[in-house]
Design a protein around this motif. Sequence first.
Motif, PDB file in Angstrom:
ATOM      1  N   GLY A 129      27.259  59.387  73.592  1.00  0.00           N
ATOM      2  CA  GLY A 129      28.085  58.803  74.688  1.00  0.00           C
ATOM      3  C   GLY A 129      29.034  57.762  74.157  1.00  0.00           C
ATOM      4  O   GLY A 129      30.220  57.723  74.512  1.00  0.00           O
ATOM      5  N   LEU A 130      28.500  56.925  73.260  1.00  0.00           N
ATOM      6  CA  LEU A 130      29.317  55.838  72.709  1.00  0.00           C
ATOM      7  C   LEU A 130      30.516  56.408  71.950  1.00  0.00           C
ATOM      8  O   LEU A 130      31.659  55.968  72.137  1.00  0.00           O
ATOM      9  CB  LEU A 130      28.452  54.990  71.768  1.00  0.00           C
ATOM     10  N   VAL A 131      30.212  57.407  71.113  1.00  0.00           N
ATOM     11  CA  VAL A 131      31.290  57.993  70.301  1.00  0.00           C
ATOM     12  C   VAL A 131      32.334  58.640  71.201  1.00  0.00           C
ATOM     13  O   VAL A 131      33.548  58.410  71.033  1.00  0.00           O
ATOM     14  CB  VAL A 131      30.712  59.024  69.298  1.00  0.00           C
ATOM     15  N   ILE A 132      31.829  59.397  72.206  1.00  0.00           N
ATOM     16  CA  ILE A 132      32.782  60.050  73.117  1.00  0.00           C
ATOM     17  C   ILE A 132      33.622  59.009  73.841  1.00  0.00           C
ATOM     18  O   ILE A 132      34.859  59.084  73.914  1.00  0.00           O
ATOM     19  CB  ILE A 132      32.033  60.962  74.112  1.00  0.00           C
ATOM     20  N   GLY A 133      32.925  57.947  74.312  1.00  0.00           N
ATOM     21  CA  GLY A 133      33.645  56.883  75.055  1.00  0.00           C
ATOM     22  C   GLY A 133      34.715  56.239  74.187  1.00  0.00           C
ATOM     23  O   GLY A 133      35.863  56.052  74.610  1.00  0.00           O
TER      24      GLY A 133
END
Lengths: 474, 226
Positions: free
Chosen positions: A60-64
């Motif tokens: 999620g962090l990377v996508i965000g």
Amino acid sequence: MRIHTRIAKPFITTLVLVLAVWLIALPLLEKSAYQKASATGEPVDLSLVHNAAFLISLTGLVIGLYISLLHTSRYVDDLKTLTRAAEELGEGKYQEINLAPMQNSLLEIRELREALQKTAEQIGDQFTAISKERAMLSAVLGQMTDGLLIADQNGRVRLLNRAAEKLFAIEEKEALDRSIVEVVRHHRLVELWEDTRNGPAKTITMEIGSMHKYLQVVGIPLGEELTGRSMLLFQDLTQTHRLEVIRRDFVSNISHELRTPMAGLKALSETLLDGALEDPTVARSFVVRMDSEVDNLIQMVNELLELSRIEAGYLIFDFLQIEPCMLIQKAVDRMMLQAERAGLTLSSNCPTDLPSVFADPERIAQVFINLIHNAIKFTQKGGWIQVSAYQDGQMVVFKVSDNGIGIAKKDLTRIFERFYKADRARSGGGTGLGLSICRHVVEAHGGKIWAESVENSGSDFYFSIPAVYLENHN
Amino acid sequence: MSRFTLDQEIKLVQDEMLLLGSLAEQAILNSVDALRRRDVAAAKGINLEDKRINDKRFAIENHILIIFATQSPLAHDLRVLAAMLEIITELERIGDYAKGISKVAIRLADDDTPIPIREISAMADKATSMLHRALGAFVSEDLSAAYAISKEDEEVDEQYRTIYRKVVQNMIKNPEKIDHADQVLWVIHNLERTADRVTNICERIVFVVSGELLELDNTDDEDKEA
């Protein structure tokens, strides 16, 4: 949407996603792990759950972060474009700035773009206005007949207009940045500049150099906005000055010319009153001389009146179509007796095939008489005078030659000026107006008058009159 | 001291020299004008002006000597300064010629005898025009102008000879006017010498540019004055 929410949004989304994983998904996963453990009786193994949660949140962090990067990079590109535009504006390339509308961009960036575009256009407008004004100013400076020079506090030339370029025989680009001394090369002008640099405006008149230019020069300090700079304004009064000198000479000449016969008259009348009246033969000879002096005076006054009438353009000419030889014959007949009395041979030589001319016979006779009269006066006894004519293109040229004393080269162009006498000692009783009148009469006919001469061997006076070409002549 | 100030100092001296030249040029023209108009007051004014020329010449000389002493100029700078030292002497002499003409103007003011004033004016115009251009050529170090201007001296010599012959003929015709004619000869002699001085200035231009000391005046002075 405002810039801070725009930039913050992807971060907040990421944060919410991660928090959601940790707060909601993790307890749920742990709970299901406990239930599974209590059902099977196996020990609780949370490591798998934790690993899964960690992986999910990391993804999620990377996508965000990736989304936020995508999001902001477009704005950064826009900002870069605007920065470049601002730099170009600074370099003066306002014409090259043409920013595409950034509709998908942030409000602030769009506002900035509009402001920049508007500024570029305004600068463009101002530049056009200024360059128009400059062009106008330089047209005025270039076309004005007065010379103009501006020097700064240290005496360096900052501006020189075309008239001043001509006056000082130096081009502006040569003169700029040079010292005022080098450019004007005259101590009085430098003194004037020094005076106006430290004081109020001042005007001087002066004659400058071997060209004998007569100038009025005004020195003006340029005041607060251009501290230390002063302007010199040169008015060329050479022509006015020359006219003034001519006028002064004219008055002094005419007084002199009038005084001489007057003094003669006075002397004669005094002698008569003192007793000569009693002797009839002496008295008669005196009165005859008085009569001729009065004739002289009358002639001079008449010529003066005539000249002023011609110069004012009041004289009416009575033009006729006439044979050139008739003009010559009439004049020669009229002057024959005078020439014979002076011991001179007066002859004429006129080809019969000359075209007719358009002339006022009375006025042309006057010109001939003046020229022949001069020839008689300046030719010694035994000499000759010849009047002739020839065709030269569209003109018939008349010529009066003599073998008299001639005219010095330096006088040749000036003898047609009024009151000019080449040789005062020998010109005797003339008024100095005759040739001046001749010139006016010939010019009124559309012709020219000139003279050629070799000193001590004779003079040739020429004047031309346009020939008449009749329609059926060819 | 730095090079920059030496350049500036030389420019200052040069401007002063040009002003001195302008004073000398105008003095010659004014003296001939005073002669033409028989204007004693104007002629006396030239005497005062000559004092100013002399003072200015000494001031410039002083300035140049101070530069020599404090700045030790070399090569081209040295030549320019040395040449100016020479030129101001020539200009001062031209001022003296103007004074000489103005003295004649005072002496002849009450004499009605005609003077060939138009020819004399033309000669003065020629000589002063040469002077004006020669100083300009010095500033711009224009070698070809220097040669051309020194050539024009021949024209002035020719004018001199023409007027000389005319005046001498008048002397023979009217021996009682010999004193008057002698004064006129003084005037044209001074003008002819003025042009010679300009030739000397041209020699200095050649010196500044090439470092050579040349004699541009081919005629011998003694020949000319004979």
